[in-house]
Design an enzyme around this catalytic site. Structure first.
Site, mmCIF file in Angstrom:
data_model
loop_
_atom_site.group_PDB
_atom_site.id
_atom_site.type_symbol
_atom_site.label_atom_id
_atom_site.label_comp_id
_atom_site.label_asym_id
_atom_site.label_seq_id
_atom_site.Cartn_x
_atom_site.Cartn_y
_atom_site.Cartn_z
ATOM 1 N N GLU D 36 32.516 -50.631 20.881
ATOM 2 C CA GLU D 36 32.306 -52.058 21.134
ATOM 3 C C GLU D 36 31.664 -52.751 19.935
ATOM 4 O O GLU D 36 31.965 -53.906 19.633
ATOM 5 C CB GLU D 36 31.439 -52.259 22.383
ATOM 6 N N ASP D 260 39.366 -49.471 16.259
ATOM 7 C CA ASP D 260 38.513 -50.568 16.745
ATOM 8 C C ASP D 260 38.748 -51.834 15.928
ATOM 9 O O ASP D 260 38.709 -52.943 16.464
ATOM 10 C CB ASP D 260 37.034 -50.175 16.665
#
Lengths: 314, 314, 314, 314, 314, 314
Positions: D36, D260
């Protein structure tokens, strides 16, 4: 008598380690580089007595530039001044997608280098004078100085070598061509990159006619056309002869300065009595050696260059 | 609501390792520093919501400055531009005899920061505004911007803090005093170094009357006189009260930015409800913490500062 | 005309970072050092045209030595050979209790440097010749070469400067004195460390009579006695005059080479027209500057040395 | 209003230099990374206002994580605690045969992050919420928190983006599928790696039907299937449309975090108004930029990403 | 009982970072390497109890060599002496065109290692003895010591393994063959590189007959022919059987010592009960692991080697 | 027969460079340290055959610990396990005001080291056994193991040495005293720091009666009281004799592990036949040597320690 005189600007370059970027790197490695100083370093590596002439502020940064070049075996003749900056640049090494060079060269001391800042006697006594297009396009004063240098060299029978280096001029094609037109009639040996030939002179396609066209335009004795990357041979035209030499393969660590190493190697080959073909080979081998080394200037010895040359002759 | 707004220039500083010098060092460590950004970093370390406002070129160098400050917990509000340079400096750390700082700040983008480049609403909403003398003396535009900032803050009951920072003005004593005279009537909290008091205002001898004289001259609520080195106490005057706090002893690795850390610590102490004496102690402890750390900005936490404070209360 | 010619050996020194030791350090920093090359580097820093003459193997290690010295502004005149080693040493920096230097100088190429390896014309044209005791005691050949150099210099009115450097001779006191006795009648300017005076010549106690005694023994015009550490003044005797100059205080990072920096600074001071007292001050300031810098050779400029000198005159 | 909220764990990763290994390396470079936080860093690089929410111990290690992310332009909202560890990992870079990652994430503070530790208002005000499968599988508490986040976002019309990240779950295929089944009905935009589709959902062969099957299973508006390595295009399904974008070629220094970066680039593209095809291109270009940079988070600017995109459009 | 005894010289190698060269690099990384110590390190990595016997000067350099090998899990049995040098070498890593190795091994202490300096009982108690051609060709004394070792091992039924290592002998082909002829009748297991077979024994063309010819010449039980580079399989002959194992592909960071890692892996495989084919695979996997790691000695674990082996069995 | 057996935990410590802090440092240097491993390293430096016994996870981190200790000359006997962590710690070096150590030792594998994990025969065959208070207080299992070790050593006439190391116990004074009371009757040689004597046993004021009191309490043959810092002498009580040895002055680079180096030096002195006074001097000299070196373990040789000892005897 000096073997080679080069005149121009050197920039103090700060580079983060390979794979790191300017916004987050902790450390930056410093080294000096510039077209003319790189050429002088390559020639000195090949045992020429090479001098670099310039103008620098009398600060630790200016002295750094001189110390770096001296370490590479280059003699330096600097007009020290209290005015103007040392050129700097922040350069990400390698060729990552978003790699960045941030030049910071405004108001560099060298832009005020007038003819009287240059020891013209050294130029007259030299075997060869080398200047690149980066120099006369930096300022009006440097244009005049360059023209004077070529005149002095012409009068003294010093060979005049010139590298177009269009990308370093920061000019548009027409302005650059205009500068070249005002200087190159006075040049014996012209280096031009294939992309410059195309962009500035509209000479695309086969490089041999391009070289021929430039030789005709400026009346140079010899024209050498370099090529981007490591795929294509360099081409030299001298008199009626045409020579081609493909690049040598090496493990590349940093291709910065490889073009200048080629030029320095070529000039050294000529100085050592090689014909154009042999000099092209010396240039290509010096460029290959440069690629194995991090930084703008080649590090090594004449033996290293010969070792690369030998590898392929077999 | 923001706790502290600071406005000014930050310089990207390149330093060789301790004991090495610019002419021969291989590597230079980069970090951002400036009076106002250092103060903001110190305040953020002490848990203030601190913002630094400035103008920077939209390059990797400009983004580097912002990233460095953000890492120190400072929020940044930058007017990005395509014109002007990022200020750089080449700084030998420690204090060797011949140590050299070569500032390279000509034509910095920040010199064109006009009032409309600053989000004035942020200033009006803030608890405290901080500016140093380095800012209004960088350019005419920055003088006007500084004056505007003080006006806006005054109208909004934002506390106006100012640090004379004479050495950073590059002005003579008279010119500097002239700038101060035009701005400081509009200031609530004045920081002045003992040497500035002496050089600019001719206030030598005991620092208490010097502080008193400045308070009278400019009508500031509070005047804090800092002292060179780590031998003498700082002195604060507020109303009729006089406070003295001696420096904390630590193992010094780098005294750069210690003055700014003091200011940031003082402002944070005030913000946390300390009286002037307590805030002086917070400032002195923050300055001590700064000295233990290499770089311009303090690194640590409020607990670290408290640990230093506690050591002496016992 | 060359200002200063020095002749001797330089060693490539490899040092772990301060606080690390040879058995476990990962990295070793390389730099060249030697009595005569250090003296030349110091003189060059003070703007003398200084040359170092030596003999080295034609390898990357040999070229490294030359590049390092050139970076410090020293011109080099090297007899390249395919025989013999480059001297190396592994040196723990600082002065920890168990610090170790492991010299590895057997069979160095320089030990075969015969008079014909030296461009004697350069010596005759120079203002000053400098040699240390480390050179004639390295080999029979080097003894002869040293004697020849002093003769040539004497014939040409080149000032002959000599530093006893007993610790570097690897001889016992009597053998060393014997060497000195065979060479020093031919010397104009003698540097001797207090401890050498004591160990080799049995001259302990006050340094002034010791200097006097050496001047009488060898008939030198000038004798300079240096002192260990930074507590005591250096003393110079010239004619009937006696001069004392205390050391300058600086933040010491590396005291290696400080003695040689003193000698180089003294010679530069003399060259610039200073009297013995002024030259002692130049030497002391150059030694102080050296201590602020890591490595064997001083890094900086004449301005840096002057800045240190000025600090105390006030 | 915040553009992107991400919620999860970041690990402080310590890596020896490339080519060195954990048992013998002297130095380890530290940087923070996590699914994240990497996504937030990529989005911030593309000028989104991105926030990362988490829970960390109030130690220098915890503050390190925050400082690293802030430097990448991510805003951070951290619940500080005195309990639990900062996750660490020791990671050999590159992909040597025996490369090793030793995660050390037991008892991390983040595993206790309950819904009340999260500023849910920020989630409701955001444009997009992003969470990966690594988060709900770390602890029961984090599962509940994740479910709450998706609910809150759903109620507030915040777009809910989810990346399966099966390898980071440390679960078997069935347990992982069970977790996904309990959460993914509440997701608008699903990222799934081809290998996850195969291992967890048994969807091998062509990726288009696999994406279709997942979209049907969970009712997501958009499904993006990423592919291992740099050989195959990514595929996006939105409504009836299918898009494919091949990867951009760059000089890879570190492929960590490239997945990511793709996700962050895709989300930023969507936010800037690109359709799915354009967003896939933004994602692929951001992933390529990441590969040129050492570390888990991309470093650069929107211009860098655009420069990579442009290269192929021609 | 010891699993493996190796006897020979280790050199302390100093290498600049990849892409830098000896004349200009600032830092050199030190590590110990040598044919027999590298083999011992590889065997220890594969969980053998491996001992390296040698003679070293009792200095920090000598202790450095021992500490480096111990760190790799090798036990050391050293005859310490006050005479002779520690071998050093200055090595440019990677394989750039002009890469240079400057060995500096004259007068190494090991050249005086007589049979009485070796704990012969350890050899008799060991499972396997390993020596390379580099050892008996270093000095007359070492030749005698090697012959004694092979005799002692033969008497004790210790397996005698020998690697020709012609390039390390510094001899011409005939002298080398003469040395081999005097020793190899006493050897059970012979490693020979394809290029040695060709240069020394004139065995070019197919490697199987070459191996057969050497086995016949010296009566060795097993002959293993290694091949330059990573393109060709290694070949083993044992009895009537012939085995071939191709190399494993990995990301190469440093190929130094890969041949020795192969030998150590092969010996470990044999010790663990593998047949010749399995041992060749262990050797090839260990060599591959070595290539991923910078330095002369492999770093890792038996699991790492197994992981590489497994990758291809599938 | 082994000279010294030590049993306990070693931690892999990661330290930023001096003057940098955990939140912002780029690089962390790793090295292993622990009371018992540090003592073994010091003893090995003084030529003892020293073994360290422990339990570690079979990972690259665990192997790192072993390799580090082996490099320091320590033999290692490790029970490898697949459960539990390697202890880590993040340590800011030097002693800046806000310096931080973040230990991360939860669930370390060593806490499960039961008596059957220890090769008790090695303990019985050893000359001396050493354990510190850090070991029995780590877990119930380790308490039992420690008690067993002392029993086995007692039965075998192995000298039992124990260092209180109260600060490493993480216990309150009463709990610690309780542990000591259950173990120390079984100890021959007790090391206790002055501050431990004060905090745990309430023995403040003069150290001689304190030592006397502890000797009476536990019936130890010899008690050595160490002192904080480098100002006060250590004191040893043996029989009716009292010995004092002041610390040796050195340039301190890192005082970590100096106490353990003292203990190791003392034990080595005793082993070499020194009386208590001589052993105290050996201990003090070893501690001084440690301070000159960065890291937890001393690096050097018996000669280095003797050189320090000699300096003062004169």
């Amino acid at each position: 008598m000096t073997d080679l005189v080069t005149v121009g600007e050197a920039t103090l370059r700060f580079s983060p380690p390979r794979g790191e970027r300017i916004p987050t790197a902790r450390e930056f490695v410093a080294h000096a580089g510039g077209p003319e100083s790189n050429v002088a370093a390559a020639a000195a590596t090949l045992d020429l007595d090479a001098v670099w002439l310039s103008k620098l502020p009398d600060t630790a940064l200016g002295r750094r530039v001189v110390g770096d070049l001296r370490r590479h075996g280059v003699r330096t003749g600097v007009a020290w001044t209290d005015r103007g900056r040392t050129s700097t640049a922040f350069v990400e090494r390698g060729a990552p997608a978003g790699a960045t060079t941030i030049p910071d060269r405004e108001n560099a001391a060298v832009t005020t280098m007038a003819p009287e800042d240059v020891p013209l006697g050294v130029v007259g006594d030299a075997d060869t004078l080398f200047v690149s297009g980066a120099t006369p396009t930096r300022s009006e004063t440097l244009f005049e100085t360059t023209a004077t240098l070529l005149d002095v060299a012409g009068d003294a029978d010093t060979t005049r070598a010139f590298d177009t280096r269009y990308a370093a001029t920061n000019l548009g094609p027409e302005d650059a061509r205009d500068v070249y037109d005002r200087l190159l009639d006075n040049v014996d040996l012209l280096f031009v990159d294939e992309s410059d030939a195309e962009t500035v002179f509209g000479l695309d396609g086969d490089v041999v006619p391009a070289a021929h066209s430039l030789r005709t335009r400026y009346g140079c004795e010899t024209v050498v056309v370099t090529r981007d990357g490591t795929d294509h041979p360099v081409v030299g035209l001298a008199g009626e002869s045409i020579y081609e030499v493909p690049p040598f393969e090496v493990e590349t660590h940093d291709s910065a300065g490889a073009h200048d190493a080629f030029v320095g190697g070529f000039l050294a080959g000529r100085h050592h009595g090689e014909d154009v073909h042999g000099a092209l080979r010396d240039g290509a081998a010096t460029a290959a050696l440069k690629r194995t080394v991090v930084g703008d200037a080649v590090v090594g010895s004449r033996r290293d260059v010969e070792a690369i040359r030998e590898r392929r002759s077999e």
